[in-house]
Design a protein around this motif. Structure first.
Motif, PDB file in Angstrom:
ATOM      1  N   HIS A 112       0.880  -1.259  -0.070  1.00 59.52           N
ATOM      2  CA  HIS A 112      -0.018  -0.153  -0.021  1.00 59.52           C
ATOM      3  C   HIS A 112       0.662   1.307  -0.127  1.00 59.52           C
ATOM      4  CE1 HIS A 112      -3.259   2.741   0.772  1.00 59.52           C
ATOM      5  NE2 HIS A 112      -2.526   3.242   2.037  1.00 59.52           N
ATOM      6  N   HIS A 113       1.956   1.357   0.786  1.00 55.59           N
ATOM      7  CA  HIS A 113       2.654   2.541   0.818  1.00 55.59           C
ATOM      8  C   HIS A 113       3.543   2.538  -0.341  1.00 55.59           C
ATOM      9  CE1 HIS A 113       1.449   3.902   4.849  1.00 55.59           C
ATOM     10  NE2 HIS A 113       1.687   2.508   5.168  1.00 55.59           N
ATOM     11  N   VAL A 114       3.926   1.608  -1.063  1.00 53.06           N
ATOM     12  CA  VAL A 114       4.879   1.591  -2.345  1.00 53.06           C
ATOM     13  C   VAL A 114       3.849   2.021  -3.287  1.00 53.06           C
ATOM     14  CG1 VAL A 114       5.855   0.333  -3.971  1.00 53.06           C
ATOM     15  CG2 VAL A 114       6.518  -0.172  -1.785  1.00 53.06           C
ATOM     16  N   GLN A 115       2.690   1.744  -3.365  1.00 48.10           N
ATOM     17  CA  GLN A 115       1.668   2.417  -4.287  1.00 48.10           C
ATOM     18  C   GLN A 115       1.301   3.744  -4.125  1.00 48.10           C
ATOM     19  OE1 GLN A 115      -1.652  -0.546  -4.230  1.00 48.10           O
ATOM     20  NE2 GLN A 115      -0.823  -1.425  -5.831  1.00 48.10           N
ATOM     21  N   GLU A 116       1.411   4.199  -2.862  1.00 47.78           N
ATOM     22  CA  GLU A 116       1.127   5.477  -2.524  1.00 47.78           C
ATOM     23  C   GLU A 116       2.434   6.472  -3.011  1.00 47.78           C
ATOM     24  OE1 GLU A 116      -1.266   7.410  -1.297  1.00 47.78           O
ATOM     25  OE2 GLU A 116      -2.712   5.551  -1.180  1.00 47.78           O
ATOM     26  N   LEU A 117       3.624   5.850  -2.620  1.00 51.42           N
ATOM     27  CA  LEU A 117       4.774   6.631  -3.330  1.00 51.42           C
ATOM     28  C   LEU A 117       4.942   6.640  -4.651  1.00 51.42           C
ATOM     29  CD1 LEU A 117       7.573   5.210  -0.872  1.00 51.42           C
ATOM     30  CD2 LEU A 117       6.675   7.463  -0.923  1.00 51.42           C
ATOM     31  N   ILE A 118       4.396   5.693  -5.355  1.00 53.84           N
ATOM     32  CA  ILE A 118       4.377   5.642  -6.809  1.00 53.84           C
ATOM     33  C   ILE A 118       3.307   6.783  -7.479  1.00 53.84           C
ATOM     34  CG2 ILE A 118       3.654   4.381  -8.965  1.00 53.84           C
ATOM     35  CD1 ILE A 118       4.840   1.665  -7.440  1.00 53.84           C
ATOM     36  N   ASP A 119       2.340   6.765  -6.620  1.00 46.40           N
ATOM     37  CA  ASP A 119       0.850   7.689  -7.138  1.00 46.40           C
ATOM     38  C   ASP A 119       1.656   8.928  -6.806  1.00 46.40           C
ATOM     39  OD1 ASP A 119      -1.444   8.285  -8.101  1.00 46.40           O
ATOM     40  OD2 ASP A 119      -2.322   8.519  -6.145  1.00 46.40           O
ATOM     41  N   VAL A 120       2.055   9.563  -5.829  1.00 50.44           N
ATOM     42  CA  VAL A 120       2.633  10.561  -5.478  1.00 50.44           C
ATOM     43  C   VAL A 120       3.732  11.048  -6.430  1.00 50.44           C
ATOM     44  CG1 VAL A 120       4.160  12.059  -3.568  1.00 50.44           C
ATOM     45  CG2 VAL A 120       2.391  10.724  -3.009  1.00 50.44           C
ATOM     46  N   GLY A 121       4.682  10.044  -6.699  1.00 48.50           N
ATOM     47  CA  GLY A 121       5.585  10.288  -8.082  1.00 48.50           C
ATOM     48  C   GLY A 121       5.192  10.697  -9.181  1.00 48.50           C
ATOM     49  N   ALA A 122       4.025  10.094  -9.568  1.00 51.50           N
ATOM     50  CA  ALA A 122       3.335  10.190 -10.876  1.00 51.50           C
ATOM     51  C   ALA A 122       2.720  11.381 -11.105  1.00 51.50           C
ATOM     52  CB  ALA A 122       2.351   9.090 -11.212  1.00 51.50           C
ATOM     53  N   ARG A 123       2.279  12.027  -9.914  1.00 52.02           N
ATOM     54  CA  ARG A 123       1.411  13.327  -9.932  1.00 52.02           C
ATOM     55  C   ARG A 123       2.389  14.681  -9.976  1.00 52.02           C
ATOM     56  NH1 ARG A 123      -2.025  12.393  -4.868  1.00 52.02           N
ATOM     57  NH2 ARG A 123      -2.914  10.626  -5.392  1.00 52.02           N
ATOM     58  N   SER A 124       3.825  14.370  -9.456  1.00 50.31           N
ATOM     59  CA  SER A 124       4.662  15.681  -9.504  1.00 50.31           C
ATOM     60  C   SER A 124       5.288  15.405 -10.565  1.00 50.31           C
ATOM     61  CB  SER A 124       5.563  15.281  -8.303  1.00 50.31           C
ATOM     62  OG  SER A 124       6.414  14.026  -8.116  1.00 50.31           O
TER      63      SER A 124
END
Length: 124
Positions: A112-124
């Motif tokens: 879950h936290h890895v996916q959150e990091l990927i999502d944050v990285g994709a938004r920036s």
């Protein structure tokens, strides 16, 4: 920009998914006398169809967008079925309820936290 963000997210998700998949492939080959280099090469080669089939898959999906939700739902349901009724059952039989529960919970938490990091990285 939404398409490129989704592309980064999917690419990163596949990359993260390929690590344990390749490791599982290599771990099964090593006890059979395969060298570490050969096991590594087989693990890498098993992932080669993904980039090779990416463009044909995109073209296929592009033409069948109306049925895409049904296809994704079916695939998700199939994965959930295998995870719950086959993998989880076998893990409980082999490792016990407590070990399976702790390991599954930690894995879920980490992913879950890895996916959150990927999502944050994709938004920036």
């Amino acid at each position: 920009a939404h398409g490129s963000e989704l592309g980064v997210f999917i690419s990163a998700s596949l990359a993260v998914h390929n690590i344990p998949e390749g490791l599982a492939m290599a771990v099964t080959l090593l006890p059979k006398g395969t060298t570490i280099l050969e096991a590594f090469l087989w693990a890498v080669l098993t992932s080669m169809p993904q980039p090779l089939m990416a463009v044909p898959a995109y073209e296929f999906v592009h033409h069948f967008i109306p049925v895409l939700p049904a296809g994704l739902g079916f695939a998700g349901g199939a994965m959930a079925w295998v995870a719950v009724f086959e993998l989880l059952k076998e893990a409980i039989e082999e490792a016990g309820m407590l070990t399976t529960a702790v390991t599954s919970s930690l894995s879920l938490f980490c992913m879950h936290h890895v996916q959150e990091l990927i999502d944050v990285g994709a938004r920036s």
